[in-house]
Design a protein around this motif. Structure first.
Motif, PDB file in Angstrom:
ATOM      1  N   VAL A  99     -18.755 -15.480   3.352  1.00 56.75           N
ATOM      2  CA  VAL A  99     -17.706 -14.859   2.596  1.00 56.75           C
ATOM      3  C   VAL A  99     -16.587 -15.371   3.123  1.00 56.75           C
ATOM      4  O   VAL A  99     -16.078 -15.367   4.215  1.00 56.75           O
ATOM      5  CB  VAL A  99     -17.693 -13.364   3.082  1.00 56.75           C
ATOM      6  CG1 VAL A  99     -16.781 -12.565   2.360  1.00 56.75           C
ATOM      7  CG2 VAL A  99     -19.232 -12.893   2.687  1.00 56.75           C
ATOM      8  N   THR A 100     -15.692 -15.549   2.158  1.00 55.62           N
ATOM      9  CA  THR A 100     -14.222 -15.636   2.346  1.00 55.62           C
ATOM     10  C   THR A 100     -13.348 -14.650   1.734  1.00 55.62           C
ATOM     11  O   THR A 100     -13.612 -14.102   0.723  1.00 55.62           O
ATOM     12  CB  THR A 100     -13.604 -17.113   1.633  1.00 55.62           C
ATOM     13  OG1 THR A 100     -14.206 -18.119   2.543  1.00 55.62           O
ATOM     14  CG2 THR A 100     -12.082 -17.174   1.727  1.00 55.62           C
ATOM     15  N   GLY A 101     -12.208 -14.246   2.534  1.00 59.25           N
ATOM     16  CA  GLY A 101     -11.669 -12.754   2.094  1.00 59.25           C
ATOM     17  C   GLY A 101     -10.417 -12.467   3.130  1.00 59.25           C
ATOM     18  O   GLY A 101     -10.470 -13.174   4.263  1.00 59.25           O
ATOM     19  N   ILE A 102      -9.641 -11.467   2.586  1.00 63.96           N
ATOM     20  CA  ILE A 102      -8.776 -10.992   3.540  1.00 63.96           C
ATOM     21  C   ILE A 102      -9.159  -9.952   4.488  1.00 63.96           C
ATOM     22  O   ILE A 102      -9.797  -8.930   3.830  1.00 63.96           O
ATOM     23  CB  ILE A 102      -7.707 -10.531   2.661  1.00 63.96           C
ATOM     24  CG1 ILE A 102      -7.020 -11.644   1.696  1.00 63.96           C
ATOM     25  CG2 ILE A 102      -6.530  -9.871   3.368  1.00 63.96           C
ATOM     26  CD1 ILE A 102      -6.380 -12.716   2.416  1.00 63.96           C
ATOM     27  N   VAL A 103      -8.880  -9.647   5.681  1.00 65.69           N
ATOM     28  CA  VAL A 103      -9.175  -8.829   6.587  1.00 65.69           C
ATOM     29  C   VAL A 103      -8.404  -7.604   6.233  1.00 65.69           C
ATOM     30  O   VAL A 103      -7.058  -7.613   6.336  1.00 65.69           O
ATOM     31  CB  VAL A 103      -9.023  -8.991   7.930  1.00 65.69           C
ATOM     32  CG1 VAL A 103      -9.537  -8.131   9.021  1.00 65.69           C
ATOM     33  CG2 VAL A 103     -10.148 -10.442   8.620  1.00 65.69           C
ATOM     34  N   SER A 104      -8.807  -6.258   6.199  1.00 64.95           N
ATOM     35  CA  SER A 104      -8.216  -5.181   5.705  1.00 64.95           C
ATOM     36  C   SER A 104      -8.569  -4.021   6.658  1.00 64.95           C
ATOM     37  O   SER A 104      -9.730  -3.862   7.032  1.00 64.95           O
ATOM     38  CB  SER A 104      -8.091  -4.896   4.160  1.00 64.95           C
ATOM     39  OG  SER A 104      -7.686  -3.632   4.020  1.00 64.95           O
ATOM     40  N   ALA A 105      -7.786  -3.179   7.019  1.00 62.99           N
ATOM     41  CA  ALA A 105      -8.168  -1.916   7.732  1.00 62.99           C
ATOM     42  C   ALA A 105      -8.208  -0.889   6.732  1.00 62.99           C
ATOM     43  O   ALA A 105      -7.831  -0.772   5.577  1.00 62.99           O
ATOM     44  CB  ALA A 105      -6.973  -1.240   8.673  1.00 62.99           C
ATOM     45  N   ASP A 106      -9.432  -0.004   7.223  1.00 65.88           N
ATOM     46  CA  ASP A 106      -9.742   1.008   6.331  1.00 65.88           C
ATOM     47  C   ASP A 106     -10.218   2.321   7.115  1.00 65.88           C
ATOM     48  O   ASP A 106     -10.094   2.248   8.545  1.00 65.88           O
ATOM     49  CB  ASP A 106     -10.873   0.612   5.316  1.00 65.88           C
ATOM     50  CG  ASP A 106     -12.220   0.452   6.069  1.00 65.88           C
ATOM     51  OD1 ASP A 106     -12.322   0.795   7.012  1.00 65.88           O
ATOM     52  OD2 ASP A 106     -13.305   0.126   5.305  1.00 65.88           O
ATOM     53  N   GLN A 107     -10.511   3.476   6.584  1.00 66.28           N
ATOM     54  CA  GLN A 107     -10.772   4.694   7.242  1.00 66.28           C
ATOM     55  C   GLN A 107     -11.827   4.577   8.359  1.00 66.28           C
ATOM     56  O   GLN A 107     -11.878   4.927   9.475  1.00 66.28           O
ATOM     57  CB  GLN A 107     -11.352   5.811   6.200  1.00 66.28           C
ATOM     58  CG  GLN A 107     -10.231   6.306   5.594  1.00 66.28           C
ATOM     59  CD  GLN A 107     -10.367   5.488   4.230  1.00 66.28           C
ATOM     60  OE1 GLN A 107     -11.029   4.253   3.955  1.00 66.28           O
ATOM     61  NE2 GLN A 107      -9.571   5.856   3.069  1.00 66.28           N
ATOM     62  N   GLN A 108     -12.879   3.581   8.146  1.00 66.62           N
ATOM     63  CA  GLN A 108     -13.760   3.382   9.058  1.00 66.62           C
ATOM     64  C   GLN A 108     -13.753   2.199  10.094  1.00 66.62           C
ATOM     65  O   GLN A 108     -14.263   2.052  10.981  1.00 66.62           O
ATOM     66  CB  GLN A 108     -15.277   3.308   8.197  1.00 66.62           C
ATOM     67  CG  GLN A 108     -15.535   4.237   7.528  1.00 66.62           C
ATOM     68  CD  GLN A 108     -15.355   4.864   6.371  1.00 66.62           C
ATOM     69  OE1 GLN A 108     -14.696   3.868   5.817  1.00 66.62           O
ATOM     70  NE2 GLN A 108     -15.083   6.100   6.228  1.00 66.62           N
ATOM     71  N   GLY A 109     -12.643   1.509  10.195  1.00 61.19           N
ATOM     72  CA  GLY A 109     -12.509   0.465  10.863  1.00 61.19           C
ATOM     73  C   GLY A 109     -11.710  -0.926   9.997  1.00 61.19           C
ATOM     74  O   GLY A 109     -10.469  -0.560   9.599  1.00 61.19           O
TER      75      GLY A 109
END
Length: 120
Positions: A99-109
């Protein structure tokens, strides 16, 4: 003799066809660093907002329309979100994935907003 050559040719074609990866979205960006899930969890400031590539197995997947899955790489697991870039995956539970993508913060981590996925 001709039959033997034909069978060898046919077997070679079938073997090569089985080695091709399935590609979804924009595919894998070879210019992004390959990281482990634990790297993202332990050093989020180094990765949030950056493009990365992860490799692992699909351990859970959206059954309705294939718009997300969880990827496990042996160091941890992370949510892969396909919906923001408008693509989906057919059922591929247990398959190896990149997978290639952007790391993002969310409610679970943390999650990866996927731009491309490759299934082997």
């Amino acid at each position: 003799m001709r039959r033997g050559i034909f069978l060898i040719f046919l077997m070679t074609i079938l073997a090569l066809a089985g080695c091709r990866a399935e590609k979804y979205g924009l595919g894998i960006d070879s210019g992004t660093p390959v990281v482990k899930v634990k790297d993202i969890i332990l050093r989020p400031a180094d990765f949030v907002g950056r493009s990365v590539t992860l490799e692992g197995r699909i351990i859970s997947q959206c059954q309705v329309n294939g718009c997300w899955f969880f990827l496990s790489d042996g160091t941890g697991y992370i949510f892969i979100n396909l919906k923001p870039n408008n693509f989906a995956l057919p059922p591929r539970m247990g398959k190896k994935a990149r997978v290639t993508g952007i790391v993002s913060a969310d409610q679970q981590g943390y999650q990866i907003i996927a731009r491309g996925v490759e299934i082997k």
